[in-house]
Each structure stands twice: as C-alpha cells, then as structure tokens.
Design a protein around this motif. Structure first.
Motif, mmCIF file in Angstrom:
data_model
loop_
_atom_site.group_PDB
_atom_site.id
_atom_site.type_symbol
_atom_site.label_atom_id
_atom_site.label_comp_id
_atom_site.label_asym_id
_atom_site.label_seq_id
_atom_site.Cartn_x
_atom_site.Cartn_y
_atom_site.Cartn_z
ATOM 1 N N ALA A 99 -1.059 -85.446 -24.473
ATOM 2 C CA ALA A 99 -0.576 -86.541 -25.320
ATOM 3 C C ALA A 99 -1.697 -87.065 -26.209
ATOM 4 C CB ALA A 99 -0.003 -87.662 -24.466
ATOM 5 N N VAL A 100 -2.898 -87.153 -25.647
ATOM 6 C CA VAL A 100 -4.064 -87.603 -26.419
ATOM 7 C C VAL A 100 -4.349 -86.608 -27.539
ATOM 8 C CG1 VAL A 100 -6.534 -88.097 -26.323
ATOM 9 C CG2 VAL A 100 -5.032 -88.848 -24.460
ATOM 10 N N VAL A 117 -4.278 -84.839 -33.258
ATOM 11 C CA VAL A 117 -3.805 -83.829 -34.216
ATOM 12 C C VAL A 117 -2.944 -84.490 -35.295
ATOM 13 C CG1 VAL A 117 -2.250 -81.837 -34.473
ATOM 14 C CG2 VAL A 117 -3.995 -81.846 -32.695
ATOM 15 N N PHE A 118 -2.047 -85.385 -34.897
ATOM 16 C CA PHE A 118 -1.198 -86.074 -35.869
ATOM 17 C C PHE A 118 -2.028 -86.948 -36.802
ATOM 18 C CE2 PHE A 118 2.518 -85.821 -32.704
ATOM 19 C CZ PHE A 118 2.950 -84.634 -33.249
ATOM 20 N N MET A 119 -3.026 -87.633 -36.259
ATOM 21 C CA MET A 119 -3.893 -88.472 -37.097
ATOM 22 C C MET A 119 -4.608 -87.620 -38.140
ATOM 23 S SD MET A 119 -5.572 -90.965 -34.186
ATOM 24 C CE MET A 119 -7.063 -91.156 -35.133
ATOM 25 N N VAL A 143 -12.473 -91.514 -28.070
ATOM 26 C CA VAL A 143 -11.053 -91.818 -27.866
ATOM 27 C C VAL A 143 -10.504 -90.956 -26.739
ATOM 28 C CG1 VAL A 143 -8.743 -91.692 -28.910
ATOM 29 C CG2 VAL A 143 -10.666 -92.621 -30.234
ATOM 30 N N ARG A 144 -10.802 -89.671 -26.776
ATOM 31 C CA ARG A 144 -10.329 -88.744 -25.727
ATOM 32 C C ARG A 144 -10.777 -89.201 -24.332
ATOM 33 N NH1 ARG A 144 -11.843 -85.018 -29.861
ATOM 34 N NH2 ARG A 144 -10.047 -83.798 -30.548
ATOM 35 N N ARG A 145 -12.016 -89.646 -24.233
ATOM 36 C CA ARG A 145 -12.564 -90.047 -22.930
ATOM 37 C C ARG A 145 -12.005 -91.362 -22.427
ATOM 38 N NH1 ARG A 145 -17.319 -88.756 -25.532
ATOM 39 N NH2 ARG A 145 -17.880 -90.963 -25.663
ATOM 40 N N ILE A 161 -8.184 -96.732 -29.849
ATOM 41 C CA ILE A 161 -7.673 -96.613 -28.483
ATOM 42 C C ILE A 161 -6.435 -97.479 -28.239
ATOM 43 C CG2 ILE A 161 -8.230 -97.063 -26.050
ATOM 44 C CD1 ILE A 161 -11.066 -95.990 -26.700
ATOM 45 N N PRO A 162 -6.439 -98.769 -28.585
ATOM 46 C CA PRO A 162 -5.215 -99.547 -28.365
ATOM 47 C C PRO A 162 -4.093 -99.051 -29.289
ATOM 48 C CG PRO A 162 -7.103 -100.988 -28.777
ATOM 49 C CD PRO A 162 -7.524 -99.593 -29.093
ATOM 50 N N ASN A 163 -2.987 -98.637 -28.705
ATOM 51 C CA ASN A 163 -1.923 -98.004 -29.476
ATOM 52 C C ASN A 163 -1.392 -98.899 -30.595
ATOM 53 O OD1 ASN A 163 -0.283 -95.675 -29.885
ATOM 54 N ND2 ASN A 163 1.437 -96.862 -29.103
ATOM 55 N N ALA A 164 -1.129 -100.166 -30.296
ATOM 56 C CA ALA A 164 -0.557 -101.066 -31.308
ATOM 57 C C ALA A 164 -1.523 -101.262 -32.476
ATOM 58 C CB ALA A 164 -0.198 -102.406 -30.674
ATOM 59 N N LEU A 165 -2.801 -101.438 -32.190
ATOM 60 C CA LEU A 165 -3.795 -101.635 -33.248
ATOM 61 C C LEU A 165 -3.973 -100.365 -34.069
ATOM 62 C CD1 LEU A 165 -5.831 -103.401 -34.677
ATOM 63 C CD2 LEU A 165 -7.485 -102.867 -32.874
ATOM 64 N N CYS A 166 -4.054 -99.229 -33.394
ATOM 65 C CA CYS A 166 -4.172 -97.947 -34.092
ATOM 66 C C CYS A 166 -2.978 -97.735 -35.011
ATOM 67 C CB CYS A 166 -4.281 -96.827 -33.069
ATOM 68 S SG CYS A 166 -4.391 -95.182 -33.792
#
Length: 79
Positions: free
Chosen positions: A58-59, A64-66, A47-49, A18-23
């Motif tokens: 965007a989610v 999809v990219f992951m 994650v979606r929720r 969930i945290p963008n920087a950590l992901c």
C-alpha cells in the motif's frame, strides 16, 4: 492583487507526506497548480519507514501514484 507567472515551489518532507489527510490536501493544492511539489528519494525512503501500520504494498502504491501524478516532483543530484 498581482498574478504570478512562476508558481511557488515547496519541498514536501516526510513529516507532511506521512499523515494521509495532510498529504492529500497538499497534493490536491498542487493539482490546482497553487504550487509545485518536490521531494527526493531520501524523503520517500523516510515515508516508507514511518507510515504507521500500512502494508508495504500500500505504501509503494501511494508513492508510485504520487510520482505518476507529479512527474517532475523528484529532486535528484542534490547535496
């Protein structure tokens, strides 16, 4: 130092996706083949929720990219 022939495997739970920087950091490390990432549909649903203040499209793009970048990451048939 010994080299590993089999990379480590790590389940990436929603709390790190969930945290963008950590992901971003964890997925970049996986790109460098420092470990093999794994996740499940249950994790991605969480994650979606819980992605804060992001449009659902965007989610979905992020997920999809992951999955496209790490085609073997999805864990299925587990209990």
């Amino acid at each position: 130092m010994t080299s590993r022939s089999v990379p480590l495997t790590a389940i990436l739970d929603a709390n790190v996706l969930i945290p963008n920087a950590l992901c971003n950091l964890l997925l970049r490390l996986a790109e460098e083949e420092l470990y093999v990432p794994r996740w499940s549909n249950l994790i991605l649903d969480e994650v979606r929720r819980n992605l804060p203040m992001q449009p659902s499209d965007a989610v979905e793009r992020r997920i999809v990219f992951m999955n496209a970048a790490f085609g073997d990451a999805m864990v299925r048939d587990f209990d």
